[in-house]
Design a protein around this motif. Structure first.
Motif, PDB file in Angstrom:
ATOM      1  N   LEU A  54      54.755  24.146  51.125  1.00 13.52           N
ATOM      2  CA  LEU A  54      54.030  23.345  50.852  1.00 13.52           C
ATOM      3  C   LEU A  54      52.538  23.116  51.179  1.00 13.52           C
ATOM      4  O   LEU A  54      51.642  22.669  50.402  1.00 13.52           O
ATOM      5  CB  LEU A  54      54.706  21.890  51.352  1.00 13.52           C
ATOM      6  N   LEU A  55      52.331  23.564  52.308  1.00 10.82           N
ATOM      7  CA  LEU A  55      50.839  23.733  52.920  1.00 10.82           C
ATOM      8  C   LEU A  55      50.270  24.793  52.499  1.00 10.82           C
ATOM      9  O   LEU A  55      49.245  25.135  53.108  1.00 10.82           O
ATOM     10  CB  LEU A  55      50.960  23.298  54.140  1.00 10.82           C
ATOM     11  N   GLU A  56      50.663  25.927  52.011  1.00 11.17           N
ATOM     12  CA  GLU A  56      50.141  27.333  51.865  1.00 11.17           C
ATOM     13  C   GLU A  56      48.630  27.064  51.585  1.00 11.17           C
ATOM     14  O   GLU A  56      47.628  27.795  51.849  1.00 11.17           O
ATOM     15  CB  GLU A  56      50.785  28.035  50.781  1.00 11.17           C
ATOM     16  N   PRO A  57      48.095  26.374  50.593  1.00 13.07           N
ATOM     17  CA  PRO A  57      46.709  26.233  50.407  1.00 13.07           C
ATOM     18  C   PRO A  57      45.884  25.493  51.312  1.00 13.07           C
ATOM     19  O   PRO A  57      44.665  25.863  51.278  1.00 13.07           O
ATOM     20  CB  PRO A  57      46.418  25.273  49.002  1.00 13.07           C
ATOM     21  N   GLN A  58      46.493  25.105  52.388  1.00 11.75           N
ATOM     22  CA  GLN A  58      45.742  24.373  53.413  1.00 11.75           C
ATOM     23  C   GLN A  58      45.884  25.295  54.695  1.00 11.75           C
ATOM     24  O   GLN A  58      44.899  24.913  55.581  1.00 11.75           O
ATOM     25  CB  GLN A  58      46.180  23.015  53.565  1.00 11.75           C
ATOM     26  N   LEU A  59      46.793  26.005  54.861  1.00 12.13           N
ATOM     27  CA  LEU A  59      46.978  26.735  56.022  1.00 12.13           C
ATOM     28  C   LEU A  59      46.014  27.968  56.327  1.00 12.13           C
ATOM     29  O   LEU A  59      45.843  28.589  55.019  1.00 12.13           O
ATOM     30  CB  LEU A  59      48.453  27.010  56.394  1.00 12.13           C
ATOM     31  N   LYS A  60      45.440  28.041  57.433  1.00 10.84           N
ATOM     32  CA  LYS A  60      44.963  29.201  57.678  1.00 10.84           C
ATOM     33  C   LYS A  60      45.903  30.518  57.938  1.00 10.84           C
ATOM     34  O   LYS A  60      45.504  31.581  57.622  1.00 10.84           O
ATOM     35  CB  LYS A  60      43.839  29.156  58.919  1.00 10.84           C
ATOM     36  N   ARG A  61      46.894  30.430  58.220  1.00  9.30           N
ATOM     37  CA  ARG A  61      47.912  31.357  58.379  1.00  9.30           C
ATOM     38  C   ARG A  61      49.270  30.609  58.478  1.00  9.30           C
ATOM     39  O   ARG A  61      49.284  29.308  58.657  1.00  9.30           O
ATOM     40  CB  ARG A  61      47.719  32.235  59.748  1.00  9.30           C
ATOM     41  N   PRO A  62      50.557  31.409  57.978  1.00  3.58           N
ATOM     42  CA  PRO A  62      51.727  30.881  58.044  1.00  3.58           C
ATOM     43  C   PRO A  62      52.066  30.296  59.470  1.00  3.58           C
ATOM     44  O   PRO A  62      51.920  30.593  60.663  1.00  3.58           O
ATOM     45  CB  PRO A  62      52.460  31.880  57.637  1.00  3.58           C
ATOM     46  N   ILE A  63      53.176  29.349  59.258  1.00  4.24           N
ATOM     47  CA  ILE A  63      53.541  28.479  60.388  1.00  4.24           C
ATOM     48  C   ILE A  63      54.812  29.625  60.790  1.00  4.24           C
ATOM     49  O   ILE A  63      55.642  29.917  60.196  1.00  4.24           O
ATOM     50  CB  ILE A  63      53.877  27.086  60.254  1.00  4.24           C
TER      51      ILE A  63
END
Length: 308
Positions: A54-63
């Protein structure tokens, strides 16, 4: 070697009239928390999968992982303002703060509420020590809403603080994701994006009797297992049923109220508008503006204007 289950197409996995789905409605608080509980291994992985997609476009790297975060009290000083209570509060392995709200009931100022919650998340990071240097971690507010919020066809709206000239992110402190589930159609294809599949799950999981071939992925298989009503304890099931009926009954009652009293409500609105129009016309008359001009601007008759 583990035998793979041959999945049926979606059209054969929809519950028929009179049948009950084995899955809970993910829009009910208890079901959502049970499926995405950060404190249990399987549901924690469900949450990590959801957030990364869901947050891929907003994250600097995966959680990598998440943990529960305690909710701090609001700092506004207002007795009316309450602590921001969400369906899920967590922190990822980078220290980013994440809040998820699943909202079935229609609410006024919904987007402004999200901004308020994000502001509290930022303010509560303040360190009373003298050496604190405003090292604020990014915050992510995710809202799944049943009601329509935007007049377009987009299901997901993302927002942050940007430079108005360049469009580049000005500061990474505030990140919003608003999802309008009412816009999610009742079909899915095997080649659909992960986000599209997640949205289908949130809107229609309790309309399925088994996982369809179009959603045959390990992460969705894990989610459906976590969402089975049969895995609820007796107390959890009773609480789930109560929440489900309370939330949906609230919307039905609200809709029926406005339908029943539509004429009275519209009359009150029109009366209020007319009062303000008369006030405006009276003020214009006191300024020496001709009645004929006031009539054109206000829509009132010259006879009504002379009586003011």
């Amino acid at each position: 070697m583990e035998k793979q289950t041959k999945r049926k197409p979606l059209k054969d996995c929809i519950v028929k009239p009179g049948e009950k789905s084995p899955y809970a409605n993910l829009l009910v608080d208890l079901a959502f928390k049970k499926a995405f509980d950060p404190d249990k291994p399987v549901s924690r992985q469900n949450l990590v999968n959801l957030l990364n997609d869901l947050l891929e476009p907003q994250l600097k790297r995966p959680i990598v992982t998440v943990k529960t975060r305690n909710v701090a009290h609001n700092l506004s000083g207002s007795k009316v303002s309450r602590t921001a209570i969400f369906d899920l509060h967590c922190k990822d392995d980078m220290g980013n703060l994440i809040e998820i709200e699943v909202q079935i009931r229609r609410m006024t100022n919904f987007l402004k509420r999200l901004a308020f919650y994000a502001s509290e998340m930022v303010a509560n990071q303040a360190d009373p020590g003298d050496d604190w240097n405003y090292n604020v971690k990014p915050t992510y507010v995710i809202a799944f809403a049943r009601q329509k919020m935007f007049d377009d066809d987009r299901i997901i709206h993302r927002a942050t603080v940007t430079d108005l000239e360049t469009g580049e992110q000005f500061v990474d402190t505030y990140n919003f994701t608003a999802i309008e589930l009412s816009k999610v159609p009742f079909f899915i294809e095997a080649g659909s994006s992960s986000i599209r599949k997640w949205l289908f799950f949130f809107r229609y999981l309790d309309k399925l009797k088994e996982l369809p071939a179009e959603l045959d992925e390990r992460k969705f298989e894990s989610l459906t297992e976590s969402s089975k009503v049969s895995k609820f304890s007796k107390e959890e099931f009773e609480a789930y049923q109560k929440m489900f009926h309370e939330k949906w009954d609230h919307n039905v009652l609200k809709d029926s109220f406005f339908e029943e009293f539509a004429d009275e409500i519209n009359a009150k609105v029109n009366e209020s508008v007319l009062d303000k129009t008369r006030e405006m016309a009276k003020a214009m008359r006191e300024q020496g503006i001709p009645d004929s001009t006031i009539a054109i601007i206000s829509g009132l008759s010259e006879e009504d204007i002379r009586k003011l």
